[in-house]
Design a protein around this motif. Structure first.
Motif, mmCIF file in Angstrom:
data_model
loop_
_atom_site.group_PDB
_atom_site.id
_atom_site.type_symbol
_atom_site.label_atom_id
_atom_site.label_comp_id
_atom_site.label_asym_id
_atom_site.label_seq_id
_atom_site.Cartn_x
_atom_site.Cartn_y
_atom_site.Cartn_z
ATOM 1 N N GLU A 16 -24.047 41.672 -23.515
ATOM 2 C CA GLU A 16 -22.879 42.537 -23.350
ATOM 3 C C GLU A 16 -22.151 42.256 -22.041
ATOM 4 O O GLU A 16 -20.916 42.308 -21.978
ATOM 5 C CB GLU A 16 -23.319 44.001 -23.416
ATOM 6 C CG GLU A 16 -22.215 44.993 -23.652
ATOM 7 C CD GLU A 16 -22.745 46.398 -23.837
ATOM 8 O OE1 GLU A 16 -23.174 47.006 -22.829
ATOM 9 O OE2 GLU A 16 -22.754 46.901 -24.974
ATOM 10 N N GLN A 38 -25.502 44.964 -31.075
ATOM 11 C CA GLN A 38 -24.533 44.302 -30.208
ATOM 12 C C GLN A 38 -24.184 45.147 -28.985
ATOM 13 O O GLN A 38 -23.543 44.652 -28.059
ATOM 14 C CB GLN A 38 -23.244 44.002 -30.989
ATOM 15 C CG GLN A 38 -23.432 43.055 -32.165
ATOM 16 C CD GLN A 38 -23.889 41.673 -31.735
ATOM 17 O OE1 GLN A 38 -23.522 41.181 -30.673
ATOM 18 N NE2 GLN A 38 -24.712 41.033 -32.564
ATOM 19 N N LYS A 92 -29.229 34.845 -32.895
ATOM 20 C CA LYS A 92 -28.183 35.737 -32.377
ATOM 21 C C LYS A 92 -27.016 34.930 -31.811
ATOM 22 O O LYS A 92 -27.212 34.025 -31.009
ATOM 23 C CB LYS A 92 -28.766 36.650 -31.294
ATOM 24 C CG LYS A 92 -27.851 37.799 -30.895
ATOM 25 C CD LYS A 92 -28.566 38.693 -29.899
ATOM 26 C CE LYS A 92 -27.740 39.902 -29.545
ATOM 27 N NZ LYS A 92 -27.582 40.834 -30.677
#
Length: 274
Positions: free
Chosen positions: A83, A166, A272
């Motif tokens: 993030e 996420q 991912k």
């Protein structure tokens, strides 16, 4: 190997500076001291060993607090860096994704282990003054070692959680749900099943097997099955968990619950997209 050591060192330093983790460590120490003094206060008149009873009490404390501490450390280990954009930068260096997961697991486990040993170690100092001649210190040492292992299990589970969403907020919510399921709801559901079953299907062997499916209960079984005085101090619960099969089953369960989530976390992180 050098990359793993560097990553583990960073995670260890970050963990011991985390204010939530430091608060949980302080709570662990306070509760451990409280159980040492208060929980074993009336034992002199009934002839039960103080170290054994304190070990049983601290086992219950560890089951509730250590998984929460581990998940607080690890739930954003991967998703947080993704993030913030630092994960993409990290992976531009010659570091494999499995090394990232391994480094985070080792560093966070060492940090949690240091907190656990400190909290239970301080309690042990006072307990040694109160009960210097106890023959059950090996049970207390087993508790400390297995508590570090329990923390490692939930660090691995936290890394799986961290690789799924996420956003950090979603990972935090999922971590709390996982803690609630393993620590609270599983045993409540098992107890409800026992009451409804009325011993028709669920006997002692099946009951122990169902306990081993939960790492928190496997940890409890490991500490209550190994030492006779501790089983006595644990009462009916200790009697249900007696025997070498319970002890070996608990060890296998904790080993599986360490390796399986770690492998799953590596697999999820490999797929991912950043």
């Amino acid at each position: 190997m050098r990359a793993i050591v560097i990553l583990a060192s960073k995670e260890f330093c970050d963990g011991i500076r985390n204010r939530w983790f430091l608060g949980a460590t302080g709570a662990l120490m306070v509760f451990a001291l409280g159980l040492t003094f208060v929980g074993s206060a009336p034992l002199g008149s009934v002839g039960v060993d103080r170290v054994a009873v304190t070990t049983v009490s601290l086992t219950s404390l560890a089951v509730f607090l250590l998984p929460l501490m581990a998940l607080l450390l690890s739930y954003d280990a991967l998703v947080g860096e993704v993030e913030r954009g630092t994960m993409a930068l990290l992976l531009t260096y010659p570091v494999a994704r499995w090394q990232v997961v391994a480094g985070k697991f080792i560093g966070q486990t060492f940090g949690l282990g240091a907190a656990t040993i400190t909290g239970f170690g301080v309690a042990a100092v006072f307990l040694a003054v109160l009960s210097p001649g106890s023959a059950n210190w090996h049970g207390y040492l087993l508790l400390v070692a297995s508590s570090v292992w329990l923390g490692a299990v939930f660090v691995a589970i936290g890394l799986v959680i961290s690789g799924l969403p996420q956003q950090r907020g979603a990972a935090a919510a999922l971590a709390f749900i996982v803690w609630l399921v393993f620590v609270v709801m599983y045993d409540m559901a098992l107890l409800g099943g026992l009451v409804a079953d009325q011993a028709a299907i669920i006997g002692p062997a099946l009951f122990n097997f169902l306990l081993l499916l939960n790492p928190a209960d496997a940890f409890r079984m490991l500490n209550l099955a190994g030492v006779e005085d501790i089983r006595v101090a644990a009462g009916l619960l200790g009697a249900e968990m007696a025997g070498g099969l319970a002890l070996s089953g608990a060890l296998v369960s904790l080993l599986v619950w360490t390796l399986l989530p770690l492998g799953l976390a590596v697999g999820i992180f490999h797929r991912k997209s950043l």
